[in-house]
Design a protein around this motif. Structure first.
Motif, PDB file in Angstrom:
ATOM      1  N   LEU A   1      31.203 -18.439  -6.241  1.00  0.00           N
ATOM      2  CA  LEU A   1      31.921 -19.677  -6.785  1.00  0.00           C
ATOM      3  C   LEU A   1      31.036 -20.646  -7.411  1.00  0.00           C
ATOM      4  O   LEU A   1      31.261 -20.995  -8.719  1.00  0.00           O
ATOM      5  N   GLY A   2      29.878 -21.126  -7.012  1.00  0.00           N
ATOM      6  CA  GLY A   2      28.736 -21.787  -7.618  1.00  0.00           C
ATOM      7  C   GLY A   2      28.588 -21.267  -8.896  1.00  0.00           C
ATOM      8  O   GLY A   2      28.207 -21.728  -9.983  1.00  0.00           O
ATOM      9  N   VAL A   3      28.180 -19.992  -8.889  1.00  0.00           N
ATOM     10  CA  VAL A   3      27.530 -19.377 -10.044  1.00  0.00           C
ATOM     11  C   VAL A   3      28.546 -19.353 -11.096  1.00  0.00           C
ATOM     12  O   VAL A   3      28.318 -19.577 -12.530  1.00  0.00           O
ATOM     13  N   LEU A   4      29.834 -18.893 -10.708  1.00  0.00           N
ATOM     14  CA  LEU A   4      30.899 -18.832 -11.989  1.00  0.00           C
ATOM     15  C   LEU A   4      31.282 -20.356 -12.296  1.00  0.00           C
ATOM     16  O   LEU A   4      31.204 -20.098 -13.703  1.00  0.00           O
ATOM     17  N   VAL A   5      31.230 -21.028 -11.423  1.00  0.00           N
ATOM     18  CA  VAL A   5      31.420 -22.472 -12.299  1.00  0.00           C
ATOM     19  C   VAL A   5      30.194 -23.113 -13.026  1.00  0.00           C
ATOM     20  O   VAL A   5      30.326 -23.531 -14.078  1.00  0.00           O
ATOM     21  N   GLY A   6      29.141 -22.580 -12.583  1.00  0.00           N
ATOM     22  CA  GLY A   6      27.930 -22.896 -13.460  1.00  0.00           C
ATOM     23  C   GLY A   6      27.947 -22.161 -14.992  1.00  0.00           C
ATOM     24  O   GLY A   6      27.487 -22.810 -15.920  1.00  0.00           O
ATOM     25  N   ARG A   7      28.328 -20.843 -14.603  1.00  0.00           N
ATOM     26  CA  ARG A   7      28.510 -20.070 -16.150  1.00  0.00           C
ATOM     27  C   ARG A   7      29.446 -20.949 -16.956  1.00  0.00           C
ATOM     28  O   ARG A   7      29.454 -20.676 -18.162  1.00  0.00           O
ATOM     29  N   LEU A   8      30.779 -21.086 -16.315  1.00  0.00           N
ATOM     30  CA  LEU A   8      31.641 -21.623 -17.281  1.00  0.00           C
ATOM     31  C   LEU A   8      31.253 -23.090 -17.790  1.00  0.00           C
ATOM     32  O   LEU A   8      32.101 -23.396 -18.899  1.00  0.00           O
ATOM     33  N   THR A   9      30.391 -23.836 -17.063  1.00  0.00           N
ATOM     34  CA  THR A   9      30.259 -25.193 -17.412  1.00  0.00           C
ATOM     35  C   THR A   9      28.893 -25.369 -18.631  1.00  0.00           C
ATOM     36  O   THR A   9      28.670 -26.475 -19.087  1.00  0.00           O
ATOM     37  N   GLY A  17      29.456 -18.120   3.043  1.00  0.00           N
ATOM     38  CA  GLY A  17      28.320 -18.446   2.167  1.00  0.00           C
ATOM     39  C   GLY A  17      28.285 -17.609   0.833  1.00  0.00           C
ATOM     40  O   GLY A  17      27.782 -18.549  -0.091  1.00  0.00           O
ATOM     41  N   VAL A  18      28.474 -16.377   0.714  1.00  0.00           N
ATOM     42  CA  VAL A  18      28.376 -15.356  -0.304  1.00  0.00           C
ATOM     43  C   VAL A  18      29.277 -15.844  -1.160  1.00  0.00           C
ATOM     44  O   VAL A  18      29.211 -15.968  -2.463  1.00  0.00           O
ATOM     45  N   LEU A  19      30.574 -16.119  -0.588  1.00  0.00           N
ATOM     46  CA  LEU A  19      31.988 -16.464  -1.618  1.00  0.00           C
ATOM     47  C   LEU A  19      31.448 -18.017  -2.052  1.00  0.00           C
ATOM     48  O   LEU A  19      31.678 -18.183  -3.274  1.00  0.00           O
ATOM     49  N   ALA A  20      30.776 -18.982  -1.522  1.00  0.00           N
ATOM     50  CA  ALA A  20      30.386 -20.243  -1.901  1.00  0.00           C
ATOM     51  C   ALA A  20      29.468 -19.948  -2.850  1.00  0.00           C
ATOM     52  O   ALA A  20      29.489 -20.698  -4.061  1.00  0.00           O
ATOM     53  N   PHE A  21      28.529 -19.040  -2.739  1.00  0.00           N
ATOM     54  CA  PHE A  21      27.549 -18.968  -3.721  1.00  0.00           C
ATOM     55  C   PHE A  21      28.004 -18.443  -5.234  1.00  0.00           C
ATOM     56  O   PHE A  21      27.677 -18.679  -6.339  1.00  0.00           O
TER      57      PHE A  21
END
Length: 58
Positions: free
Chosen positions: A41-49, A35-39
């Motif tokens: 990853l979601g933050v990273l993708v959100g920041r990059l987009t 769950g923490v890794l998925a969160f």
């Protein structure tokens, strides 16, 4: 061959649930880490987009 494959696939969820019943702390820890890794990853993708944050606020 198809019946044997279906039987093998049918046994996997049962084996996983039996393992989870025998080792509840490890199961909880594993799900927590996933769950923490998925969160993250979601933050990273959100920041990059998104655009630069400073430009949005000025």
């Amino acid at each position: 061959m198809t019946a044997r494959t279906a039987r093998a696939l049918g046994q996997q969820p049962k084996a996983i649930s039996m393992l989870a019943e025998r080792l509840p702390p490890r199961t909880a820890s594993t799900l927590g880490v996933v769950g923490v890794l998925a969160f993250l990853l979601g933050v990273l993708v959100g920041r990059l987009t998104t655009e630069d944050i400073r430009r949005r606020w000025h």
